[in-house]
Design a protein around this motif. Structure first.
Motif, PDB file in Angstrom:
ATOM      1  N   MET A 218       0.838  -1.202   0.000  1.00 13.82           N
ATOM      2  CA  MET A 218       0.000   0.000   0.000  1.00 13.82           C
ATOM      3  C   MET A 218       0.869   1.245   0.000  1.00 13.82           C
ATOM      4  O   MET A 218       2.025   1.215   0.429  1.00 13.82           O
ATOM      5  CB  MET A 218      -0.894   0.036   1.245  1.00 13.82           C
ATOM      6  N   THR A 219       0.296   2.348  -0.477  1.00 13.05           N
ATOM      7  CA  THR A 219       0.960   3.633  -0.317  1.00 13.05           C
ATOM      8  C   THR A 219       0.760   4.113   1.123  1.00 13.05           C
ATOM      9  O   THR A 219      -0.120   3.626   1.836  1.00 13.05           O
ATOM     10  CB  THR A 219       0.374   4.687  -1.269  1.00 13.05           C
ATOM     11  N   ILE A 220       1.569   5.063   1.538  1.00  9.52           N
ATOM     12  CA  ILE A 220       1.427   5.620   2.882  1.00  9.52           C
ATOM     13  C   ILE A 220       0.058   6.271   3.044  1.00  9.52           C
ATOM     14  O   ILE A 220      -0.639   6.060   4.046  1.00  9.52           O
ATOM     15  CB  ILE A 220       2.554   6.633   3.164  1.00  9.52           C
ATOM     16  N   THR A 221      -0.354   7.031   2.035  1.00 10.83           N
ATOM     17  CA  THR A 221      -1.667   7.686   2.082  1.00 10.83           C
ATOM     18  C   THR A 221      -2.791   6.659   2.118  1.00 10.83           C
ATOM     19  O   THR A 221      -3.763   6.801   2.869  1.00 10.83           O
ATOM     20  CB  THR A 221      -1.844   8.608   0.865  1.00 10.83           C
ATOM     21  N   GLY A 222      -2.648   5.601   1.317  1.00  7.46           N
ATOM     22  CA  GLY A 222      -3.671   4.554   1.281  1.00  7.46           C
ATOM     23  C   GLY A 222      -3.799   3.842   2.612  1.00  7.46           C
ATOM     24  O   GLY A 222      -4.910   3.534   3.062  1.00  7.46           O
ATOM     25  N   TYR A 223      -2.667   3.586   3.256  1.00  6.17           N
ATOM     26  CA  TYR A 223      -2.701   2.923   4.569  1.00  6.17           C
ATOM     27  C   TYR A 223      -3.381   3.809   5.603  1.00  6.17           C
ATOM     28  O   TYR A 223      -4.236   3.341   6.375  1.00  6.17           O
ATOM     29  CB  TYR A 223      -1.291   2.571   5.031  1.00  6.17           C
ATOM     30  N   LEU A 224      -3.015   5.100   5.632  1.00 10.63           N
ATOM     31  CA  LEU A 224      -3.606   6.010   6.616  1.00 10.63           C
ATOM     32  C   LEU A 224      -5.115   6.136   6.391  1.00 10.63           C
ATOM     33  O   LEU A 224      -5.893   6.160   7.353  1.00 10.63           O
ATOM     34  CB  LEU A 224      -2.936   7.379   6.541  1.00 10.63           C
ATOM     35  N   GLN A 225      -5.519   6.168   5.127  1.00 12.38           N
ATOM     36  CA  GLN A 225      -6.951   6.247   4.843  1.00 12.38           C
ATOM     37  C   GLN A 225      -7.676   5.003   5.350  1.00 12.38           C
ATOM     38  O   GLN A 225      -8.746   5.107   5.963  1.00 12.38           O
ATOM     39  CB  GLN A 225      -7.180   6.405   3.340  1.00 12.38           C
ATOM     40  N   LYS A 226      -7.095   3.824   5.118  1.00 11.31           N
ATOM     41  CA  LYS A 226      -7.716   2.594   5.616  1.00 11.31           C
ATOM     42  C   LYS A 226      -7.768   2.584   7.132  1.00 11.31           C
ATOM     43  O   LYS A 226      -8.752   2.153   7.741  1.00 11.31           O
ATOM     44  CB  LYS A 226      -6.962   1.366   5.101  1.00 11.31           C
ATOM     45  N   ARG A 227      -6.703   3.053   7.750  1.00 10.18           N
ATOM     46  CA  ARG A 227      -6.661   3.085   9.214  1.00 10.18           C
ATOM     47  C   ARG A 227      -7.762   3.993   9.753  1.00 10.18           C
ATOM     48  O   ARG A 227      -8.457   3.656  10.715  1.00 10.18           O
ATOM     49  CB  ARG A 227      -5.281   3.578   9.665  1.00 10.18           C
ATOM     50  N   ARG A 228      -7.936   5.157   9.137  1.00 10.84           N
ATOM     51  CA  ARG A 228      -8.968   6.084   9.582  1.00 10.84           C
ATOM     52  C   ARG A 228     -10.365   5.494   9.382  1.00 10.84           C
ATOM     53  O   ARG A 228     -11.240   5.619  10.249  1.00 10.84           O
ATOM     54  CB  ARG A 228      -8.834   7.397   8.821  1.00 10.84           C
TER      55      ARG A 228
END
Length: 282
Positions: A218-228
């Motif tokens: 995953m991209t960093i942005t994609g991971y943070l979005q999933k986490r949120r």
């Protein structure tokens, strides 16, 4: 209330004598909410996905370790090349129980004490041990049962040692990832700027982004979005907060944008998602 799928030990352990077994999932598919009458350690080898665990939802990726108790309700969705090593064990029947218990989370431990991550480079240390355990656990003579438990003991000790290892002992690249995961997990409700993070930690942003993608898929942005969004799912299921309050708690200033992102991931609006779980409780 809707009943979840129930899994039974006799379908996984080759005999009543065996107390440990391994179920490898090289291509884990989405799997509905379920529970079982055995304990389990889930080791995420590669790929990523969303993991539902009781009333919580987590994004999981390479290096995540989960200790699942009997009757925990859990399942997988939105999987992407997800590879797992599942070590199943009968906690109350282990011959080496008194020793093994010292290296397992307590039965009463909270989620955050039963879910943590190791750097993916450590998976190479675990792999030969798990392979040997997988072979030995498919035999039903007493010597093999005892050897399986001895190998399982080695595994839980190694996992505990890795968890307790000083962070400064980590290689540079894995230490960078550890810092990044910590920062991301602390940025659910607040903006995260990768350039500021890299400047503060003297890291090259492009090389860190490539490293993160190679390790997690995953991209960093994609991971943070999933986490949120995982945190939002948990709040929708467990609180009566308004959609706008949940959006703010999960880092979204615009609740309409939050709803659009949520629907793109789950194919339902936040209100529809909440209603589905409210219906199951009735």
């Amino acid at each position: 209330m809707e009943r979840c799928l129930r899994l039974f030990k006799q379908d996984y352990f080759i005999s009543e004598m065996n107390t440990v077994t391994v179920e490898k999932r090289d291509h884990q598919q989405p799997f509905p909410l379920h529970d079982h009458d055995f304990n389990e350690i889930v080791i995420v080898c590669s790929g990523n996905g969303l993991y539902h665990w009781n009333d919580y939802v987590y994004p999981i990726t390479s290096g995540d370790i989960l200790y699942i108790n009997q009757k925990d309700v859990h399942g997988y969705e939105s999987v992407n090349n997800l590879k797992l090593d599942n070590i199943l064990y009968l906690r109350e029947s282990l011959f080496l129980s008194s020793t093994i218990e010292s290296y397992l989370p307590k039965v009463t431990a909270k989620h955050n004490e039963r879910f943590w991550r190791i750097q993916p480079s450590y998976l190479k240390l675990l792999s030969p041990l798990i392979e040997q355990l997988a072979v030995e656990s498919k035999k039903n003579n007493l010597a093999s049962v005892h050897l399986s438990e001895a190998l399982f003991l080695q595994l839980v000790i190694l996992l505990d040692r890795i968890k307790q290892a000083p962070k400064l002992a980590l290689p540079t690249a894995t230490h960078q990832l550890d810092l990044l995961f910590t920062a991301l997990h602390n940025s659910i409700a607040t903006p995260f700027n990768i350039d500021v993070f890299c400047k503060e930690n003297h890291i090259a942003s492009r090389s860190l982004s490539r490293l993160f993608k190679s390790q997690t898929g995953m991209t960093i942005t994609g991971y943070l979005q999933k986490r949120r969004l995982c945190d939002a799912m948990s709040l929708l299921r467990t609180t009566n907060y308004s959609i706008s309050k949940i959006a703010a708690e999960c880092g979204y200033d615009d609740s309409n944008y939050f709803s659009a992102v949520f629907k793109k991931l789950t194919n339902q609006t936040p209100s529809e998602y909440r209603a589905k779980f409210n219906d199951k409780k009735e």
